[in-house]
Design a protein around this motif. Structure first.
Motif, PDB file in Angstrom:
ATOM      1  N   ARG A 139      12.998   1.809   0.695  1.00 15.59           N
ATOM      2  CA  ARG A 139      11.887   1.926  -0.254  1.00 15.59           C
ATOM      3  C   ARG A 139      10.627   1.318   0.363  1.00 15.59           C
ATOM      4  O   ARG A 139      10.632   0.186   0.842  1.00 15.59           O
ATOM      5  CB  ARG A 139      12.200   1.184  -1.558  1.00 15.59           C
ATOM      6  N   TYR A 140       9.545   2.094   0.349  1.00 18.47           N
ATOM      7  CA  TYR A 140       8.265   1.581   0.830  1.00 18.47           C
ATOM      8  C   TYR A 140       7.671   0.640  -0.215  1.00 18.47           C
ATOM      9  O   TYR A 140       7.745   0.913  -1.423  1.00 18.47           O
ATOM     10  CB  TYR A 140       7.281   2.731   1.063  1.00 18.47           C
ATOM     11  N   THR A 141       7.071  -0.448   0.250  1.00 18.53           N
ATOM     12  CA  THR A 141       6.294  -1.278  -0.666  1.00 18.53           C
ATOM     13  C   THR A 141       5.001  -0.544  -0.991  1.00 18.53           C
ATOM     14  O   THR A 141       4.616   0.401  -0.279  1.00 18.53           O
ATOM     15  CB  THR A 141       5.968  -2.638  -0.036  1.00 18.53           C
ATOM     16  N   PRO A 142       4.287  -0.944  -2.055  1.00 21.60           N
ATOM     17  CA  PRO A 142       3.009  -0.277  -2.352  1.00 21.60           C
ATOM     18  C   PRO A 142       2.047  -0.279  -1.170  1.00 21.60           C
ATOM     19  O   PRO A 142       1.391   0.736  -0.898  1.00 21.60           O
ATOM     20  CB  PRO A 142       2.474  -1.087  -3.538  1.00 21.60           C
ATOM     21  N   ARG A 143       1.955  -1.397  -0.450  1.00 14.14           N
ATOM     22  CA  ARG A 143       1.051  -1.460   0.707  1.00 14.14           C
ATOM     23  C   ARG A 143       1.539  -0.536   1.822  1.00 14.14           C
ATOM     24  O   ARG A 143       0.747   0.203   2.420  1.00 14.14           O
ATOM     25  CB  ARG A 143       0.964  -2.898   1.224  1.00 14.14           C
TER      26      ARG A 143
END
Length: 448
Positions: free
Chosen positions: A286-290
């Protein structure tokens, strides 16, 4: 060999195209690459000369190709000289090409295939009749050649034995020929890409926190060999966390940690053609928002760059346009301000502000070499194959993102050679979670 060779007509056609560029009475001589020593009795794996392979289809060491299209004797117009096989060689190293096999691979008449011990005789006969001699050297702008190659040794020999001959550079002619890919070459590259995609999809199901970078590399080579590829197209980059900000990171010995991104720059070599893919995936799936924001900024840049690639474009000018686009993305990411962009431009136009975060070129030619023939000042023509690989590297945040696909230039623009390769954030996350992609991948190589 593992791969299925291209038809001999492909190589015969390449030779005919070369002949159109030669003045009357020209003699062309090319040599295979050396087998380079390491230590004790060790050697590196053999890699054929791209130019010799392009003109002959022969993928064997100690090979010489002699082309003399205006030779009075028709049997001397195209000749190949091979290392003669023997029972000893067959036992210790395996079979080498027979004359008939070399003829079948190259399209050169069987009667014009000779063993190496016949080369000196034919060489002298050809030299005494030729008006000029074209010899080959490595003229890549990126090359650093610190060893004396087989070609260089042969140039010295020619100049010593025939000092009054006129010698010409073959490299410019070969660059002009090789930069435009024949349909069979595009197909060969698609096969390498298919294997590369299979490896990438395998990796998406394998990566998780705690795996080592070299374990990911092992998954790549497993899939390559399983599908008959020759191996890696180049030393793969498997860079997690801060390592993704090292452009040519090839140590691949760190642990992939939860919360980090993993940059993968790799490709399969198949039939001597090289795929080149880069993706940046989240170690935990999962990618972080940044991370998502940076990834999507690079993806938008990638797609903008593709829109720019079309016939008539000069790569140097194209790079400047891509730079201007990524500069806007860096401002949106709050990595640059407009004041910093203007100050950098006023101070030194050759060092724009975006180069702090995007310091490499966006595209390079691709084919028989990963950095194939061609340069940034040439204009693009249909049939050229290039990479599209923008990136953003934020060392202070340990975030490095690069996205790369391979494209072929067409009359109207370009065609993506990796249309089913997972690229969207959501698609990568779904696949890493064990789901199915919205696009089917070409898991097995495309049949010729």
């Amino acid at each position: 060999m593992r791969y299925r060779p291209m038809p001999p007509t492909v190589f015969a056609a390449a030779r005919k195209r070369l002949y159109k560029s030669l003045p009357p009475g020209s003699l062309v001589i090319l040599h295979a690459n050396d087998v380079y020593p390491t230590n004790a009795d060790g050697t590196l794996g053999f890699v054929q000369s791209s130019d010799l392979y392009y003109l002959s289809g022969v993928d064997q060491e100690e090979t010489i190709l002699l082309l003399f299209p205006d030779a009075p004797d028709p049997s001397m117009r195209e000749m190949i000289f091979l290392r003669e096989t023997s029972e000893l060689i067959a036992v210790w190293e395996g079979e080498r090409l027979t004359k008939d096999q070399a003829s079948a691979a190259s399209g050169v008449a069987a009667g014009s295939i000779h063993w190496l011990d016949q080369f000196d005789r034919f060489f002298r006969m050809a030299m005494c009749q030729a008006k000029q001699v074209f010899l080959n050297t490595n003229e890549s702008l990126r090359a650093t050649v610190e060893v004396e190659t087989r070609e260089r040794r042969f140039i010295t020999r020619c100049q010593q034995e025939f000092p009054l001959h006129r010698y010409e550079r073959l490299a410019p002619l070969m660059h002009e020929l090789r930069i435009i890919k024949a349909p069979a070459e595009v197909t060969a590259l698609k096969e390498a890409i298919a294997v590369t995609e299979s490896a990438f999809r395998r990796i998406l199901g394998f990566v998780k926190p705690g795996v080592m970078e070299y374990e990911v590399e092992a998954e790549m080579i497993h899939e390559f060999i399983r599908h008959g590829a020759q191996g890696h197209a180049f030393s793969p980059i498997v860079g997690s966390g801060k390592n993704a900000c090292v452009l040519h990171y090839i140590i691949n010995n760190a642990r992939c940690n939860d919360g980090d991104l993993l940059l993968l720059d790799f490709g399969a070599k198949l039939g001597n053609y090289h795929a080149d893919l880069t993706r940046t995936i989240p170690v935990n799936g999962r990618y972080t928002p940044r991370q998502r924001d940076v990834y999507n900024a690079v993806l938008r840049t990638h797609r903008h760059a593709r829109k720019l690639l079309k016939p008539g474009v000069q790569i140097k000018a194209y790079q400047e346009q891509v730079g201007a686009f990524v500069e806007e993305e860096l401002i949106k990411l709050k990595l640059l301000t407009r004041a910093e962009v203007k100050a950098a431009r006023d101070r030194d136009p050759s060092r724009p502000a975006y180069k702090k975060y995007f310091m490499h070129g966006t595209s390079h030619h691709l084919g028989l070499d990963v950095h194939d023939v061609g340069n940034m000042w040439q204009k693009l023509f249909p049939g050229m194959i290039l990479t599209v690989e923008p990136g953003i590297y934020i060392r202070e945040e340990g975030i490095g993102v690069r996205i790369e696909n391979d494209v072929v230039i067409t009359a109207r623009g370009n065609t993506d050679l990796m249309p089913t390769m997972p690229i969207e954030v959501e698609e990568i996350e779904v696949l890493m979670a064990g789901g199915n992609s919205k696009r089917a991948g070409r898991i097995t190589p495309v049949a010729r």
